[in-house]
Design a protein around this motif. Structure first.
Motif, PDB file in Angstrom:
ATOM      1  N   MET A   1      -6.432  -2.885 -18.661  1.00 43.80           N
ATOM      2  CA  MET A   1      -6.679  -1.529 -19.065  1.00 43.80           C
ATOM      3  C   MET A   1      -6.234  -1.293 -20.512  1.00 43.80           C
ATOM      4  O   MET A   1      -6.894  -0.600 -21.253  1.00 43.80           O
ATOM      5  N   LYS A   2      -5.106  -1.903 -20.895  1.00 46.59           N
ATOM      6  CA  LYS A   2      -4.614  -1.752 -22.260  1.00 46.59           C
ATOM      7  C   LYS A   2      -5.628  -2.302 -23.269  1.00 46.59           C
ATOM      8  O   LYS A   2      -5.883  -1.697 -24.305  1.00 46.59           O
ATOM      9  N   ARG A   3      -6.228  -3.430 -22.932  1.00 48.17           N
ATOM     10  CA  ARG A   3      -7.218  -4.044 -23.818  1.00 48.17           C
ATOM     11  C   ARG A   3      -8.421  -3.133 -24.009  1.00 48.17           C
ATOM     12  O   ARG A   3      -8.928  -2.970 -25.116  1.00 48.17           O
ATOM     13  N   MET A   4      -8.892  -2.513 -22.930  1.00 50.30           N
ATOM     14  CA  MET A   4     -10.031  -1.597 -23.033  1.00 50.30           C
ATOM     15  C   MET A   4      -9.673  -0.386 -23.889  1.00 50.30           C
ATOM     16  O   MET A   4     -10.504   0.102 -24.652  1.00 50.30           O
ATOM     17  N   ARG A   5      -8.452   0.097 -23.791  1.00 52.42           N
ATOM     18  CA  ARG A   5      -8.020   1.224 -24.626  1.00 52.42           C
ATOM     19  C   ARG A   5      -8.022   0.822 -26.097  1.00 52.42           C
ATOM     20  O   ARG A   5      -8.459   1.591 -26.956  1.00 52.42           O
ATOM     21  N   GLU A   6      -7.565  -0.381 -26.393  1.00 53.20           N
ATOM     22  CA  GLU A   6      -7.560  -0.861 -27.775  1.00 53.20           C
ATOM     23  C   GLU A   6      -8.984  -0.972 -28.318  1.00 53.20           C
ATOM     24  O   GLU A   6      -9.250  -0.599 -29.462  1.00 53.20           O
ATOM     25  N   ILE A   7      -9.889  -1.480 -27.496  1.00 53.03           N
ATOM     26  CA  ILE A   7     -11.294  -1.585 -27.904  1.00 53.03           C
ATOM     27  C   ILE A   7     -11.871  -0.189 -28.121  1.00 53.03           C
ATOM     28  O   ILE A   7     -12.568   0.062 -29.102  1.00 53.03           O
ATOM     29  N   GLU A   8     -11.557   0.727 -27.212  1.00 50.63           N
ATOM     30  CA  GLU A   8     -12.057   2.094 -27.351  1.00 50.63           C
ATOM     31  C   GLU A   8     -11.539   2.731 -28.640  1.00 50.63           C
ATOM     32  O   GLU A   8     -12.290   3.398 -29.352  1.00 50.63           O
ATOM     33  N   TYR A   9     -10.274   2.535 -28.978  1.00 49.43           N
ATOM     34  CA  TYR A   9      -9.718   3.089 -30.217  1.00 49.43           C
ATOM     35  C   TYR A   9     -10.412   2.487 -31.442  1.00 49.43           C
ATOM     36  O   TYR A   9     -10.734   3.203 -32.388  1.00 49.43           O
TER      37      TYR A   9
ATOM     38  N   ASP B   1     -12.744   4.543 -34.160  1.00 49.54           N
ATOM     39  CA  ASP B   1     -12.535   4.465 -35.603  1.00 49.54           C
ATOM     40  C   ASP B   1     -13.839   4.082 -36.309  1.00 49.54           C
ATOM     41  O   ASP B   1     -14.182   4.648 -37.345  1.00 49.54           O
ATOM     42  N   PHE B   2     -14.553   3.112 -35.760  1.00 52.09           N
ATOM     43  CA  PHE B   2     -15.847   2.707 -36.310  1.00 52.09           C
ATOM     44  C   PHE B   2     -16.803   3.907 -36.330  1.00 52.09           C
ATOM     45  O   PHE B   2     -17.452   4.179 -37.340  1.00 52.09           O
ATOM     46  N   ILE B   3     -16.894   4.627 -35.215  1.00 52.97           N
ATOM     47  CA  ILE B   3     -17.799   5.777 -35.115  1.00 52.97           C
ATOM     48  C   ILE B   3     -17.417   6.849 -36.137  1.00 52.97           C
ATOM     49  O   ILE B   3     -18.274   7.388 -36.846  1.00 52.97           O
ATOM     50  N   ARG B   4     -16.131   7.158 -36.237  1.00 49.51           N
ATOM     51  CA  ARG B   4     -15.672   8.163 -37.203  1.00 49.51           C
ATOM     52  C   ARG B   4     -16.058   7.770 -38.624  1.00 49.51           C
ATOM     53  O   ARG B   4     -16.594   8.572 -39.388  1.00 49.51           O
ATOM     54  N   LYS B   5     -15.827   6.511 -38.951  1.00 56.65           N
ATOM     55  CA  LYS B   5     -16.142   6.011 -40.291  1.00 56.65           C
ATOM     56  C   LYS B   5     -17.646   6.109 -40.574  1.00 56.65           C
ATOM     57  O   LYS B   5     -18.061   6.538 -41.650  1.00 56.65           O
ATOM     58  N   GLN B   6     -18.458   5.733 -39.599  1.00 59.74           N
ATOM     59  CA  GLN B   6     -19.905   5.774 -39.791  1.00 59.74           C
ATOM     60  C   GLN B   6     -20.411   7.214 -39.893  1.00 59.74           C
ATOM     61  O   GLN B   6     -21.272   7.522 -40.708  1.00 59.74           O
TER      62      GLN B   6
END
Length: 121
Positions: free
Chosen positions: A1-9, A13-18
């Protein structure tokens, strides 16, 4: 679950930047396997279209949101855009298809199995 949260974050960030660069956010792949990923990564509210080489439906519905499904060749109508590719096993073929239809330079992100962004400027 922690890994999925890191990927989601990382994805957020990618979406915000784009978005800050004025790009629409799309997802490549309308297969049944992609749909749970959109929910798992909380992407339904973020995307404005789904692209696919073989779109089988004209749109996807999630709650009150209707998202158009377009053919790869029609991505140019959505420029500027950035694409999230959920089918990581087919990324090479998908990237070739996108670049053939739209040219190089579209920001792409493959969130799984490891987060990887291409043309992310």
């Amino acid at each position: 679950m922690k890994r999925m949260r890191e990927i989601e974050y990382s994805l957020r960030d990618f979406i915000r930047k784009q978005r800050n660069s004025g790009r629409n956010i799309g997802v490549f792949g309308s297969s049944v396997g992609s749909m749970p990923m959109l929910s798992q990564l909380h992407l339904w509210k973020e995307i404005s279209f789904v692209a696919d080489d073989n779109p089988l439906v004209p749109f996807l519905v999630h709650g009150s949101k209707t998202i158009p499904v377009i053919h790869t060749k029609d991505i140019t109508d959505r420029l500027p855009c950035a694409l999230i590719v959920l089918a990581w096993r087919y990324f090479g073929t998908i990237r070739e298809s996108i670049e053939s239809a739209c040219g190089e330079g579209i920001p792409l992100v493959v969130p799984l199995p490891e987060f990887h962004a291409i043309n992310d400027s």
